[in-house]
Design a protein around this motif. Structure first.
Motif, PDB file in Angstrom:
ATOM      1  N   LEU A 101       0.847  -1.194   0.000  1.00  0.00           N
ATOM      2  CA  LEU A 101       0.000   0.000   0.000  1.00  0.00           C
ATOM      3  C   LEU A 101       0.878   1.238   0.000  1.00  0.00           C
ATOM      4  O   LEU A 101       1.742   1.387   0.859  1.00  0.00           O
ATOM      5  CB  LEU A 101      -0.869   0.035   1.253  1.00  0.00           C
ATOM      6  N   CYS A 102       0.626   2.116  -0.950  1.00  0.00           N
ATOM      7  CA  CYS A 102       1.370   3.364  -1.032  1.00  0.00           C
ATOM      8  C   CYS A 102       0.969   4.274   0.129  1.00  0.00           C
ATOM      9  O   CYS A 102      -0.220   4.495   0.384  1.00  0.00           O
ATOM     10  CB  CYS A 102       1.064   4.002  -2.380  1.00  0.00           C
ATOM     11  N   GLU A 103       1.969   4.750   0.863  1.00  0.00           N
ATOM     12  CA  GLU A 103       1.650   5.528   2.063  1.00  0.00           C
ATOM     13  C   GLU A 103       1.151   6.939   1.731  1.00  0.00           C
ATOM     14  O   GLU A 103       0.633   7.631   2.595  1.00  0.00           O
ATOM     15  CB  GLU A 103       2.851   5.596   3.009  1.00  0.00           C
ATOM     16  N   HIS A 104       1.302   7.347   0.492  1.00  0.00           N
ATOM     17  CA  HIS A 104       0.856   8.692   0.129  1.00  0.00           C
ATOM     18  C   HIS A 104      -0.627   8.743  -0.208  1.00  0.00           C
ATOM     19  O   HIS A 104      -1.269   9.764  -0.045  1.00  0.00           O
ATOM     20  CB  HIS A 104       1.658   9.216  -1.068  1.00  0.00           C
ATOM     21  N   HIS A 105      -1.162   7.627  -0.746  1.00  0.00           N
ATOM     22  CA  HIS A 105      -2.557   7.635  -1.189  1.00  0.00           C
ATOM     23  C   HIS A 105      -3.393   6.506  -0.599  1.00  0.00           C
ATOM     24  O   HIS A 105      -4.587   6.414  -0.885  1.00  0.00           O
ATOM     25  CB  HIS A 105      -2.622   7.531  -2.720  1.00  0.00           C
ATOM     26  N   LEU A 106      -2.765   5.610   0.167  1.00  0.00           N
ATOM     27  CA  LEU A 106      -3.435   4.410   0.673  1.00  0.00           C
ATOM     28  C   LEU A 106      -4.038   3.580  -0.463  1.00  0.00           C
ATOM     29  O   LEU A 106      -5.071   2.934  -0.296  1.00  0.00           O
ATOM     30  CB  LEU A 106      -4.539   4.757   1.693  1.00  0.00           C
ATOM     31  N   LEU A 172      -1.258   2.160  -8.365  1.00  0.00           N
ATOM     32  CA  LEU A 172      -2.608   2.562  -8.763  1.00  0.00           C
ATOM     33  C   LEU A 172      -2.816   4.064  -8.632  1.00  0.00           C
ATOM     34  O   LEU A 172      -3.602   4.646  -9.370  1.00  0.00           O
ATOM     35  CB  LEU A 172      -3.654   1.792  -7.948  1.00  0.00           C
ATOM     36  N   CYS A 173      -2.082   4.695  -7.708  1.00  0.00           N
ATOM     37  CA  CYS A 173      -2.228   6.153  -7.598  1.00  0.00           C
ATOM     38  C   CYS A 173      -1.746   6.843  -8.866  1.00  0.00           C
ATOM     39  O   CYS A 173      -2.150   7.964  -9.157  1.00  0.00           O
ATOM     40  CB  CYS A 173      -1.487   6.678  -6.368  1.00  0.00           C
ATOM     41  N   MET A 174      -0.856   6.155  -9.623  1.00  0.00           N
ATOM     42  CA  MET A 174      -0.427   6.723 -10.900  1.00  0.00           C
ATOM     43  C   MET A 174      -1.338   6.311 -12.038  1.00  0.00           C
ATOM     44  O   MET A 174      -1.658   7.099 -12.922  1.00  0.00           O
ATOM     45  CB  MET A 174       0.995   6.248 -11.230  1.00  0.00           C
TER      46      MET A 174
HETATM   47 ZN    ZN Z   1       0.728   6.848  -4.208  1.00  0.00          ZN
END
Ligand code: ZN
Length: 214
Positions: A101-106, A172-174
């Protein structure tokens, strides 16, 4: 000559009592499920949704459990064996699945890890390479740190002559928003010892991972 191995154990692993096991127990606060549920309910309200709607009523519970699952690493035994055969070529496990899990966007990022080491006095069961990757993946992460943590842990617990870790992942945030770079993969690497210092070993490692850089 180098041998790349995926998913099989090294020949000659002794099954006797000379294996050494190190229990790897993650130190992490347990997820507070009721608090997470309340927070998801609040998030739904903030997003303009009605959490009492029949389709959403189970959502806070499901989301809280999904995050708890993604963020709770499992303890395992890092089992090592004496390197009796004096095996001194690169051992590489390729295409280990990575989900984190990306910590910037969850939001999730997922892909594969290639983890290799140049054995010193001890070798380890190859499934453990995947367990190390999994353990650090189950956290709020950035890909760079995840890559480094896997390399550091191997270096620390196995003290091999060299360690190399490459992670290729889609975030996925990208791909879902912003630049919408669907299918674009981020590649990170971390190297220790001979794989960092010796150009030939490094090239060999990257060639085996299929990454065209050295
Ligand atoms: Zn992210």
């Amino acid at each position: 000559m180098t041998s790349a191995q995926t998913g099989t154990s090294l020949p000659g692993l002794p099954a006797d009592g000379r294996r050494r096991s190190l229990r790897v127990i993650p130190r992490r606060e347990a997820v507070d499920l009721p608090a997470a549920e309340r927070a998801v309910t609040a998030l739904l309200v903030a997003l303009g949704k009605d959490p009492t709607d029949e389709h959403l009523s189970g959502t806070p519970d499901r989301v809280a459990r999904a995050y708890a699952d993604l963020l709770t690493p499992r303890a395992f035994d890092l089992t090592t064996f004496p390197n009796d055969e004096g095996y001194d070529e690169l051992v590489l496990a390729r295409d280990i699945p990575v989900q984190s899990l990306c910590e910037h966007h969850l939001l999730p990022f997922h892909g594969v890890a290639h983890v290799g080491y140049l054995p010193g006095d001890r070798i380890l069961g190859l499934s453990k390479l995947a367990r190390i990757v999994e353990q650090f993946s189950r956290d709020l992460q950035v890909q760079e740190r995840l890559t480094q943590q896997v390399a550091d842990r191997l270096q620390q617990d196995l003290t091999p002559k060299g360690v190399g870790v490459v992670i290729e992942a889609e975030h996925l945030c990208m791909s879902l928003r912003g630049v919408r770079a669907t299918g674009s993969r981020t590649v990170t690497s971390a190297l220790h010892g001979a794989l960092r210092e010796d150009a030939r070993s490094r090239q060999e490692f990257f060639a085996l991972t299929g990454i065209s850089r050295a």
